[in-house]
Design a protein around this motif. Sequence first.
Motif, short mmCIF file in Angstrom:
data_model
loop_
_atom_site.label_atom_id
_atom_site.label_comp_id
_atom_site.label_asym_id
_atom_site.label_seq_id
_atom_site.Cartn_x
_atom_site.Cartn_y
_atom_site.Cartn_z
N VAL A 1 -76.26 -64.41 73.41
CA VAL A 1 -75.81 -65.73 72.95
C VAL A 1 -74.81 -65.55 71.81
CG1 VAL A 1 -76.54 -67.97 72.03
CG2 VAL A 1 -78.11 -66.67 73.41
N LEU B 1 -80.24 -62.53 72.97
CA LEU B 1 -80.91 -63.82 72.77
C LEU B 1 -82.07 -63.71 71.79
CD1 LEU B 1 -81.49 -66.79 73.67
CD2 LEU B 1 -82.87 -65.84 75.52
N ASP B 2 -82.91 -62.71 71.97
CA ASP B 2 -84.11 -62.60 71.12
C ASP B 2 -83.73 -62.38 69.65
OD1 ASP B 2 -85.80 -63.04 73.18
OD2 ASP B 2 -86.13 -60.91 73.64
N GLU C 1 -81.50 -70.59 77.09
CA GLU C 1 -82.65 -69.69 76.92
C GLU C 1 -83.18 -69.17 78.25
OE1 GLU C 1 -85.08 -72.15 74.27
OE2 GLU C 1 -85.47 -70.32 73.14
N ARG D 1 -82.38 -65.97 68.32
CA ARG D 1 -83.35 -67.06 68.14
C ARG D 1 -84.51 -66.66 67.25
NH1 ARG D 1 -85.98 -67.61 74.19
NH2 ARG D 1 -86.56 -65.43 74.37
N THR E 1 -87.47 -71.21 68.66
CA THR E 1 -86.68 -71.50 69.86
C THR E 1 -85.19 -71.36 69.51
OG1 THR E 1 -86.45 -73.84 69.35
CG2 THR E 1 -88.40 -73.17 70.63
N LEU E 2 -84.39 -71.31 70.55
CA LEU E 2 -82.94 -71.24 70.32
C LEU E 2 -82.47 -72.52 69.63
CD1 LEU E 2 -80.34 -69.65 70.69
CD2 LEU E 2 -80.08 -70.74 72.93
N GLU E 3 -83.10 -73.64 69.99
CA GLU E 3 -82.71 -74.90 69.37
C GLU E 3 -82.99 -74.88 67.86
OE1 GLU E 3 -83.22 -78.21 71.80
OE2 GLU E 3 -83.50 -79.61 70.14
N MET F 1 -79.82 -76.08 75.16
CA MET F 1 -80.40 -74.84 74.64
C MET F 1 -81.47 -74.27 75.57
SD MET F 1 -78.73 -74.26 71.96
CE MET F 1 -77.34 -75.31 71.70
#
Length: 347
Positions: free
Chosen positions: A301, A315-316, A295, A319, A323-325, A291
């Motif tokens: 994503v 992405l923003d 990122e 997530r 975080t993306l995770e 991840m």
Amino acid sequence: MRTDGPLSTWDPRHWNDVAGDGSLFFPGREGPLPSIRIENSRDGMGDHNVLAALSQAPAAPPRINRSVDAGIHHPAPRADDPPPPPPRDSQGMPTHREPALRTTGLRKAFGDHLAVDDIHLTVPAGSFYGLVGPNGAGKTTTLAMAVGLLSPDAGSAEIFGVDVWRDTVQAKGMIGVLPDGNAMPERLTGREVLTYLGLLRGLPPVVVAERTDELLRILELDSAERTLVIEYSTGMRKKIGLAVALLHAPRLLVLDEPFEAVDPVSAATIRTILRRFVGNGGSVIISSHVMTLVEQLCDHVGVISDGRVVAAGPLDDVRGAGTLEDAFVNLVGARTGATEGLAWLTF
Ligand SMILES: Nc1ncnc2c1ncn2[C@@H]1O[C@H](COP(=O)(O)OP(=O)(O)OP(=O)(O)O)[C@@H](O)[C@H]1O
């Protein structure tokens, strides 16, 4: 711009049996396959059937002549330099109207197991797209269908507006693929792989030679250019696969786990190459489980779970504030694995 030129990859599954009779057609070429001189192979074989090394498919083999003065037989050039960079807007962003990839309702079952179920994805042109998901989520199956490697049970895929299954040659001409798995011509060196496939793609020999030199050097494979692919480490295989995907300067790179088993220095090099590729107007799709890497690299994503898209977009947006995770765990469902049991591992 040529659109019927290069093969997307060395993987024999990419080669088209357009006649339906077992004979292979290589987009961008007609006539006999090129012969290449093998200088370095150490497999002790005599005259070597390269096509057999590349594919199990029965087809008229190109002949590799090991005699010292055989040289490379140059095919008539069919493709030239890479296509001109795409037009850009005032912010320097590419102005392609069509997305780099659009999948609509992709579906694939293996037996009674539904691996991919109604996948809709849009990868904007000029984006760096990360496809993430747990093991077995359907990422590889989705990508394989998206690039024309695996026929879907339902749905469609378009590369820059070109239907992958209706206009296969044109669509494949625009992509470079690093597929899952390592179907490689094992009895060739990295240089020979690039040379042979560059010629098959119809690139002029001088272009193939220059790009091969550059790719081997930049990917730090030059010291191993006398090594047969069968002797390559897993990471080296990834790197030569990436070199093959890049060789014909495609507009879209589709890379399944490109950083898997690659050492940190090489990974940094690959990140730089891919960032530059996107900076120059290319589009990239990677699948990854890492991840933090996604990122760092990606601006868009898609999250796949159980064969379905559970989130996709910038992405923003995906997530959110964390975080993306964090987002990934929330989206695919937190698991409690290994918090209990394994008592026999207590010392
Ligand atoms: N050729 C096949 N035959 C049968 N089942 C398959 C085949 N290929 C994939 N599957 C199954 O389809 C599902 C999706 O697999 P896929 O490889 O696409 O997942 P993935 O998200 O890429 O997984 P990973 O992250 O572990 O690589 C899995 O349950 C897998 O076992």
